[in-house]
Design an enzyme around this catalytic site. Structure first.
Site: not given
Length: 166
Positions: A66-67, A119, A123
């Site tokens: 994940h970015p 984190f 989303a």
């Protein structure tokens, strides 16, 4: 693509497809070798079973896919008010204030420093304010608790992506 097509893909093509859902290589390998799937429920259940069998290394490998949301410009682009968000995934997202974006960037940096991984949260449908609230709720946790939380969020993410895949 539909389920029959997924079941018929070459090993390399299936690997590529599953890698779009989750970047934990052991999860991907086991998903590829678990084909064919009889239906979407079997695909979903197998994905969860495999995920729950993995260790910390695998979780961290998935998180690295994940970015990192680490700067205000990236956050501003992510939470810009727009009517054309892909598949309506974030249709409830409203334009975030500069303060919320800065607080998210700062919180993400603090989270990474504390836990050693970014984190992770599913989303879809969450506003920047909701994301900040979740981040602040999770920051006081210990690392083991946060690995469990992040792993569950990653599971939600790959389940959504599997649905999109087929």
């Amino acid at each position: 693509m539909n389920l029959d097509e997924l079941n018929s893909l070459s090993e390399a093509e299936a690997t590529h497809g599953f890698m779009q859902c989750c970047t934990a290589s052991n999860w991907v390998e086991m998903m590829v070798s678990s084909r064919p799937f009889a239906n979407g429920q079997e695909l979903s259940s197998k994905a969860d079973d495999i995920w729950r069998s993995l260790g910390e290394y695998d979780l961290l490998e998935a998180f690295e896919g994940h970015p990192q949301i680490g700067n205000v410009d990236t956050l501003r682009a992510k939470y810009a008010n727009t009517k054309a968000l892909a598949s309506g995934e974030q249709s409830s997202v409203s334009q975030a204030s500069e303060q919320v974006l800065q607080d998210l960037a700062d919180g993400n940096a603090e989270y990474l420093q504390k836990f050693g991984f970014i984190f992770i949260v599913c989303a879809t449908g969450k506003s920047a304010e909701q994301m900040l609230s979740l981040l602040l709720e999770r920051l006081p946790n210990d690392k083991i608790t946060e690995l469990v939380n992040a792993a569950e969020e990653q599971r939600k993410i790959f389940q959504l992506r599997l649905q999109k895949l087929i």
